[in-house]
Design a protein around this motif. Structure first.
Motif, PDB file in Angstrom:
ATOM      1  N   SER A 163       0.853  -1.182   0.177  1.00 18.52           N
ATOM      2  CA  SER A 163      -0.012  -0.021   0.049  1.00 18.52           C
ATOM      3  C   SER A 163       0.852   1.171  -0.173  1.00 18.52           C
ATOM      4  O   SER A 163       2.066   1.337   0.653  1.00 18.52           O
ATOM      5  CB  SER A 163      -1.037   0.004   1.389  1.00 18.52           C
ATOM      6  N   VAL A 164       0.478   2.084  -0.716  1.00 20.04           N
ATOM      7  CA  VAL A 164       1.180   3.566  -0.705  1.00 20.04           C
ATOM      8  C   VAL A 164       0.154   4.757  -0.687  1.00 20.04           C
ATOM      9  O   VAL A 164      -0.980   4.976  -1.338  1.00 20.04           O
ATOM     10  CB  VAL A 164       1.772   3.728  -2.469  1.00 20.04           C
ATOM     11  N   ALA A 165       0.418   5.573   0.360  1.00 18.47           N
ATOM     12  CA  ALA A 165      -0.651   6.663   0.450  1.00 18.47           C
ATOM     13  C   ALA A 165      -0.012   7.733   0.130  1.00 18.47           C
ATOM     14  O   ALA A 165       1.461   8.145   0.579  1.00 18.47           O
ATOM     15  CB  ALA A 165      -0.883   6.735   1.909  1.00 18.47           C
ATOM     16  N   VAL A 166      -0.690   8.464  -0.781  1.00 18.50           N
ATOM     17  CA  VAL A 166       0.109   9.783  -1.572  1.00 18.50           C
ATOM     18  C   VAL A 166      -0.643  11.153  -1.161  1.00 18.50           C
ATOM     19  O   VAL A 166      -1.992  11.228  -1.038  1.00 18.50           O
ATOM     20  CB  VAL A 166      -0.188   9.902  -2.812  1.00 18.50           C
ATOM     21  N   GLU A 167      -0.058  11.972  -0.502  1.00 15.31           N
ATOM     22  CA  GLU A 167      -0.484  13.349   0.016  1.00 15.31           C
ATOM     23  C   GLU A 167       0.177  14.425  -1.245  1.00 15.31           C
ATOM     24  O   GLU A 167       1.377  14.267  -1.437  1.00 15.31           O
ATOM     25  CB  GLU A 167       0.159  13.850   1.219  1.00 15.31           C
ATOM     26  N   ILE A 168      -0.912  15.251  -1.925  1.00 10.45           N
ATOM     27  CA  ILE A 168      -0.597  16.201  -2.860  1.00 10.45           C
ATOM     28  C   ILE A 168      -0.871  17.527  -2.482  1.00 10.45           C
ATOM     29  O   ILE A 168      -1.841  18.034  -1.740  1.00 10.45           O
ATOM     30  CB  ILE A 168      -1.405  15.654  -3.939  1.00 10.45           C
ATOM     31  N   LYS A 169       0.175  18.397  -2.668  1.00  9.88           N
ATOM     32  CA  LYS A 169       0.056  19.656  -2.564  1.00  9.88           C
ATOM     33  C   LYS A 169       0.741  20.341  -3.755  1.00  9.88           C
ATOM     34  O   LYS A 169       1.500  19.838  -4.408  1.00  9.88           O
ATOM     35  CB  LYS A 169       1.088  20.189  -1.160  1.00  9.88           C
ATOM     36  N   ARG A 170       0.331  21.670  -3.857  1.00 12.25           N
ATOM     37  CA  ARG A 170       0.814  22.607  -4.997  1.00 12.25           C
ATOM     38  C   ARG A 170       2.327  22.922  -4.565  1.00 12.25           C
ATOM     39  O   ARG A 170       3.426  22.789  -5.253  1.00 12.25           O
ATOM     40  CB  ARG A 170       0.160  23.975  -5.203  1.00 12.25           C
ATOM     41  N   ARG A 171       2.350  23.217  -3.459  1.00 15.63           N
ATOM     42  CA  ARG A 171       3.706  23.698  -2.672  1.00 15.63           C
ATOM     43  C   ARG A 171       3.979  23.017  -1.404  1.00 15.63           C
ATOM     44  O   ARG A 171       3.204  22.823  -0.502  1.00 15.63           O
ATOM     45  CB  ARG A 171       4.048  25.109  -2.581  1.00 15.63           C
ATOM     46  N   GLY A 172       4.782  21.938  -1.226  1.00 19.27           N
ATOM     47  CA  GLY A 172       4.979  21.073  -0.236  1.00 19.27           C
ATOM     48  C   GLY A 172       5.853  21.769   0.914  1.00 19.27           C
ATOM     49  O   GLY A 172       6.915  22.078   0.660  1.00 19.27           O
ATOM     50  N   ASP A 173       5.401  21.831   2.008  1.00 15.68           N
ATOM     51  CA  ASP A 173       5.908  22.311   3.151  1.00 15.68           C
ATOM     52  C   ASP A 173       5.951  21.427   4.346  1.00 15.68           C
ATOM     53  O   ASP A 173       5.247  20.369   4.135  1.00 15.68           O
ATOM     54  CB  ASP A 173       5.397  23.693   3.679  1.00 15.68           C
ATOM     55  N   ILE A 174       6.425  21.707   5.587  1.00 21.88           N
ATOM     56  CA  ILE A 174       6.461  20.955   6.725  1.00 21.88           C
ATOM     57  C   ILE A 174       4.993  20.353   7.157  1.00 21.88           C
ATOM     58  O   ILE A 174       4.807  19.215   7.440  1.00 21.88           O
ATOM     59  CB  ILE A 174       7.178  21.526   7.945  1.00 21.88           C
ATOM     60  N   ASP A 175       4.049  21.400   6.918  1.00 25.54           N
ATOM     61  CA  ASP A 175       2.695  21.088   7.546  1.00 25.54           C
ATOM     62  C   ASP A 175       2.166  20.017   6.426  1.00 25.54           C
ATOM     63  O   ASP A 175       1.424  19.089   7.047  1.00 25.54           O
ATOM     64  CB  ASP A 175       1.728  22.314   7.216  1.00 25.54           C
ATOM     65  N   GLY A 176       2.579  19.794   5.330  1.00 30.39           N
ATOM     66  CA  GLY A 176       1.898  18.699   4.553  1.00 30.39           C
ATOM     67  C   GLY A 176       2.440  17.641   4.793  1.00 30.39           C
ATOM     68  O   GLY A 176       1.896  16.439   4.919  1.00 30.39           O
ATOM     69  N   VAL A 177       3.790  17.357   5.276  1.00 29.69           N
ATOM     70  CA  VAL A 177       4.883  16.146   5.792  1.00 29.69           C
ATOM     71  C   VAL A 177       4.029  15.688   6.899  1.00 29.69           C
ATOM     72  O   VAL A 177       3.584  14.473   7.269  1.00 29.69           O
ATOM     73  CB  VAL A 177       5.902  16.399   6.010  1.00 29.69           C
ATOM     74  N   GLU A 178       3.726  16.599   8.029  1.00 26.41           N
ATOM     75  CA  GLU A 178       3.101  16.134   9.223  1.00 26.41           C
ATOM     76  C   GLU A 178       1.562  15.807   9.056  1.00 26.41           C
ATOM     77  O   GLU A 178       1.077  14.733   9.669  1.00 26.41           O
ATOM     78  CB  GLU A 178       2.775  17.357  10.190  1.00 26.41           C
ATOM     79  N   GLN A 179       1.014  16.238   8.001  1.00 26.08           N
ATOM     80  CA  GLN A 179      -0.485  15.652   7.634  1.00 26.08           C
ATOM     81  C   GLN A 179      -0.342  14.332   7.282  1.00 26.08           C
ATOM     82  O   GLN A 179      -1.075  13.207   7.541  1.00 26.08           O
ATOM     83  CB  GLN A 179      -1.084  16.459   6.731  1.00 26.08           C
ATOM     84  N   LEU A 180       0.461  13.838   6.234  1.00 27.44           N
ATOM     85  CA  LEU A 180       0.768  12.674   5.723  1.00 27.44           C
ATOM     86  C   LEU A 180       1.113  11.889   6.783  1.00 27.44           C
ATOM     87  O   LEU A 180       0.782  10.502   6.905  1.00 27.44           O
ATOM     88  CB  LEU A 180       1.825  12.525   4.554  1.00 27.44           C
ATOM     89  N   THR A 181       2.109  12.076   7.663  1.00 26.17           N
ATOM     90  CA  THR A 181       2.688  11.331   8.782  1.00 26.17           C
ATOM     91  C   THR A 181       1.307  10.966   9.649  1.00 26.17           C
ATOM     92  O   THR A 181       1.355   9.772   9.980  1.00 26.17           O
ATOM     93  CB  THR A 181       3.744  12.414   9.646  1.00 26.17           C
ATOM     94  N   ARG A 182       0.282  12.005   9.940  1.00 24.62           N
ATOM     95  CA  ARG A 182      -0.732  11.361  10.877  1.00 24.62           C
ATOM     96  C   ARG A 182      -1.616  10.193  10.309  1.00 24.62           C
ATOM     97  O   ARG A 182      -2.316   9.443  10.823  1.00 24.62           O
ATOM     98  CB  ARG A 182      -1.368  12.698  11.156  1.00 24.62           C
ATOM     99  N   TYR A 183      -1.684  10.586   8.910  1.00 26.47           N
ATOM    100  CA  TYR A 183      -2.521   9.479   7.715  1.00 26.47           C
ATOM    101  C   TYR A 183      -1.808   8.035   7.938  1.00 26.47           C
ATOM    102  O   TYR A 183      -2.487   6.978   8.248  1.00 26.47           O
ATOM    103  CB  TYR A 183      -2.470   9.762   6.376  1.00 26.47           C
ATOM    104  N   LEU A 184      -0.565   8.191   7.801  1.00 29.55           N
ATOM    105  CA  LEU A 184       0.414   6.910   7.973  1.00 29.55           C
ATOM    106  C   LEU A 184       0.249   6.147   9.263  1.00 29.55           C
ATOM    107  O   LEU A 184       0.086   4.871   9.141  1.00 29.55           O
ATOM    108  CB  LEU A 184       1.812   7.224   7.472  1.00 29.55           C
ATOM    109  N   GLU A 185       0.283   7.106  10.312  1.00 35.86           N
ATOM    110  CA  GLU A 185       0.116   6.393  11.558  1.00 35.86           C
ATOM    111  C   GLU A 185      -1.310   5.597  11.598  1.00 35.86           C
ATOM    112  O   GLU A 185      -1.149   4.532  12.290  1.00 35.86           O
ATOM    113  CB  GLU A 185       0.438   7.337  12.768  1.00 35.86           C
ATOM    114  N   LEU A 186      -2.219   6.058  11.293  1.00 34.85           N
ATOM    115  CA  LEU A 186      -3.453   5.650  11.265  1.00 34.85           C
ATOM    116  C   LEU A 186      -3.651   4.508  10.164  1.00 34.85           C
ATOM    117  O   LEU A 186      -4.062   3.414  10.875  1.00 34.85           O
ATOM    118  CB  LEU A 186      -4.709   6.798  10.974  1.00 34.85           C
ATOM    119  N   LEU A 187      -3.292   4.647   9.306  1.00 35.81           N
ATOM    120  CA  LEU A 187      -3.510   3.696   8.160  1.00 35.81           C
ATOM    121  C   LEU A 187      -2.557   2.170   8.581  1.00 35.81           C
ATOM    122  O   LEU A 187      -3.084   1.189   8.197  1.00 35.81           O
ATOM    123  CB  LEU A 187      -3.155   4.053   6.783  1.00 35.81           C
ATOM    124  N   ASN A 188      -1.612   2.304   9.035  1.00 34.44           N
ATOM    125  CA  ASN A 188      -0.806   1.321   9.482  1.00 34.44           C
ATOM    126  C   ASN A 188      -1.121   0.561  10.605  1.00 34.44           C
ATOM    127  O   ASN A 188      -0.658  -0.574  11.119  1.00 34.44           O
ATOM    128  CB  ASN A 188       0.966   1.789   9.669  1.00 34.44           C
TER     129      ASN A 188
END
Length: 231
Positions: free
Chosen positions: A155-180
């Motif tokens: 499984s691969v979870a993809v978070e998409i942003k126009r401009r990727g910053d730290i907040d976007g990484v934090e958001q994806l981290t939360r998703y990954l913690e839940l999905l795993n």
């Protein structure tokens, strides 16, 4: 919309007091009730303004103001508080009213929804053998932009942003913690995809085992072929 070019002075009272001395300025009265005072500089930002809802009353000047050259006074009063904008007009150089009709709103090119749609159609940009599971994959804390599987079926979870910053990484981290936590999905790897990824975000993503992918929006739309570039 009413646009007035006039020689005027402006006084604002409310949360703070401010004064604009006598000069030629552009006054805008919009259909939504807002009143803006512009100069011929300062880019898009007005010198002073009153946000709706407010009322505009036009009156004759008092004796002292009339003697000083004031021909009319606009009093713009907020209906939500005590804020007041008083525009003392000496000379009107232009006065016109236009019906602009209903505005359709701004249509942005390259917003995240467009990138999501294009990446779903071109999921192989994540790597050979990737296949789409679904867009807007639901979770208890919000939808993941894209859920996919790689060539090995992981499984691969993809978070998409126009401009990727730290907040976007934090958001994806939360998703990954839940999905795993879901044995039917785990292990789930993360991909942070954006048109531009800031260096700090890339460092944080790499540290957390998240892969970064830079999306070329024009190439994804078929407007540019990277293979034909000289450099």
């Amino acid at each position: 919309m009413r646009t007035v070019v006039a020689t005027c002075s402006v006084d604002y009272t409310g949360r703070l007091d401010a004064h604009l001395p006598l000069a030629t300025r552009l006054l805008m009265v919009k259909a939504d009730g807002s009143v803006l005072v512009h100069s011929d500089g300062g880019s898009y930002k007005p010198l002073n303004w009153m946000s709706p809802p407010c009322k505009v009353a036009v009156s004759a000047p008092d004796a002292d103001a009339g003697a000083a050259g004031v021909t009319q006074v606009w009093t713009v009063q907020s209906t939500k508080g005590d804020d007041r904008l008083v525009i003392s007009i000496h000379e009107v150089l232009h006065d016109a009213t236009f019906d602009l009709g209903v505005d359709p709103g701004l249509v942005k090119d390259g917003v995240e929804a467009h990138l999501q749609e294009l990446l779903a159609e071109q999921i192989d940009l994540l790597g050979p053998g990737h296949r789409l599971v679904r867009r807007e994959f639901p979770t208890a804390i919000g939808p993941v932009d894209i859920m996919a599987r790689d060539a090995g079926g992981a499984s691969v979870a993809v978070e998409i942003k126009r401009r990727g910053d730290i907040d976007g990484v934090e958001q994806l981290t939360r998703y990954l913690e839940l999905l795993n936590r879901d044995p039917l999905l785990a292990p789930v790897r993360g991909v942070f995809a954006a048109q531009e990824i800031k260096p700090q975000a890339r460092v944080l993503a790499t540290d957390r085992g998240i892969r970064c992918v830079v999306l070329d929006y024009n190439a994804m739309r078929g407007l540019d072929d990277p293979g034909t570039r000289l450099f």
